[in-house]
Structures are given as C-alpha cells and as structure tokens.
Design an enzyme around this catalytic site. Structure first.
Site, short mmCIF file in Angstrom:
data_model
loop_
_atom_site.label_atom_id
_atom_site.label_comp_id
_atom_site.label_asym_id
_atom_site.label_seq_id
_atom_site.Cartn_x
_atom_site.Cartn_y
_atom_site.Cartn_z
N SER A 6 -20.14 -12.15 -44.90
CA SER A 6 -19.86 -13.07 -43.79
C SER A 6 -19.85 -12.30 -42.49
O SER A 6 -19.41 -11.15 -42.42
CB SER A 6 -18.50 -13.74 -43.99
OG SER A 6 -18.18 -14.52 -42.86
N SER A 7 -20.36 -12.96 -41.44
CA SER A 7 -20.36 -12.35 -40.11
C SER A 7 -19.18 -12.83 -39.28
O SER A 7 -19.12 -12.55 -38.08
CB SER A 7 -21.67 -12.68 -39.39
OG SER A 7 -22.77 -12.21 -40.12
N THR A 26 -20.26 -24.07 -39.68
CA THR A 26 -19.04 -23.31 -39.47
C THR A 26 -18.40 -23.78 -38.18
O THR A 26 -19.08 -24.27 -37.29
CB THR A 26 -19.38 -21.80 -39.37
OG1 THR A 26 -20.05 -21.40 -40.57
CG2 THR A 26 -18.15 -20.94 -39.17
#
Length: 213
Positions: free
Chosen positions: A94-95, A39
C-alpha cells in the site's frame, strides 16, 4: 464545547439508526459512471489542537460485503490486496501515507488517495509547501511527475517543459500521461491561523467550521 460534543453525538446516533444492512445496487442509485473501487482520505484538525490523518480503502465497491453491526461501516480496508496483489507474505502493498507534522509553531495534517500515485502526490505537495514556501493550494495544485511500475516517466499536463526536455535528454523513458488521480488534502495551524485545502483534481472541498473562521 460539551454542547457541541453532545450535538455531534446525537447526529452520529441518528445516522447510525438509518443503517440496517447492505442493500442491492438499486438502493444506492448506482450508475454506470460511478467508480467501482477507491480510497478516501480525511485530514482533521480541531480547536484544541487534536489532529487525525487517516486513509482507508474498500477497494471494490461494497468491499468485503461485510459490515460492522454496530456502526454500519463496510469492512475491507485494503484486504483486496492480500488476495490478488501481494506475493510477499501477509502485508499488502500500500502507498497510503497519512502524515502529522508538528513543530513549536505549526501543525500540518496531510494525506492522499490515488493508489501508487499517493507517494508522488504527497512528496510533491510537501516539498512545494515546506521547501519552496508555496501556499497549501499552490503546493497541492502544482503539476506532478510520476514514475510508474514500468519505469516510465509521466508528466501531468502543464508540467515545466524545460524539465521534461532535460529528462528526455538524459534518456528517461517518457510516455504521455493518461490521467492523474492523486488527491491530496491537508489542514495546517500556524500560531492561531488555520488554513485548509483539498485537491481539485477530483473537485475536493475543504470544510472549516464556523469557530475557526
């Protein structure tokens, strides 16, 4: 300002012209140590006060193996989560937590990468900076504590030993940490002063343009 915009547009057009298609692995110089998934986060603050905080992920390398024909951008922002992780409908877990905070005198742009460690990194950095008055550098670089999905408490090296011992005595399931990969980056404008810092856990560097210096 218009000349700078034209220059940036020209640069973007040139880069776009170099993108044709997804090539085989050898074209990109893939080596065995390159991470196969990941990411990225970008925090941007411009001279006129515009701000952007964006987190994106292709998950596995080359993502969905589809790219935009007009931009060459590889597509797959968290789509992998739909297939193998999410059992609760259409929304992938998702964080990601890109954040813009603004007051009368201050603008803070912040975000993080690191899977489910993102929340830990963000909370730690924001509390250290806004509550405890640490600089952006010290707020982000301070050791963090992470509670994983098994409810195990993991401390980054150099975390305060008295806190660790106190939590052990309370019965928390403490386990040795393997590695911490939360990576926070941020920019802040307070009055006319601009400051920026990128997490050193993955050797990040903040970029400040000349007219901000």
């Amino acid at each position: 300002m218009q000349s700078k915009v034209r220059s940036m547009q020209s640069f973007a057009d040139n880069i776009r012209s170099l993108i044709s298609k997804t090539h085989d692995l050898q074209y990109y110089g893939i080596t065995s140590y390159l991470e196969s998934m990941g990411t990225t986060h970008v925090s941007v603050l411009t001279e006129d006060g515009s701000a952007v905080s964006v987190t994106s992920s292709i998950n596995h390398i080359f993502g969905s193996k589809f790219l935009s024909p007009s931009t060459g951008i590889i597509l797959n922002d968290v789509l992998f989560d739909f297939c193998t992780i999410s059992n609760f409908g259409e929304q992938p877990p998702s964080s990601m937590a890109p954040v813009l905070l603004k007051s009368q005198s201050k603008t803070l742009v912040i975000g993080s990468t690191g899977g489910n460690m993102i929340t830990t990194g963000m909370a730690s950095a924001l509390m250290n900076h806004l509550w405890f008055g640490k600089s952006l550098k010290d707020a982000i670089n301070s050791p963090v504590v992470y509670v994983d999905s098994e409810n195990a408490v993991k401390f980054e090296p150099n975390f305060e030993k008295d806190v660790i011992e106190a939590l052990k005595k309370k019965g928390h399931n403490h386990q040795p940490a393997t590695r911490f990969y939360n990576v926070v980056n941020t920019m802040e404008k307070e009055d006319s002063c601009i400051s920026a810092w990128s997490d050193e856990r993955k050797k990040g560097k903040a970029a400040v343009l000349d007219h901000y210096k």
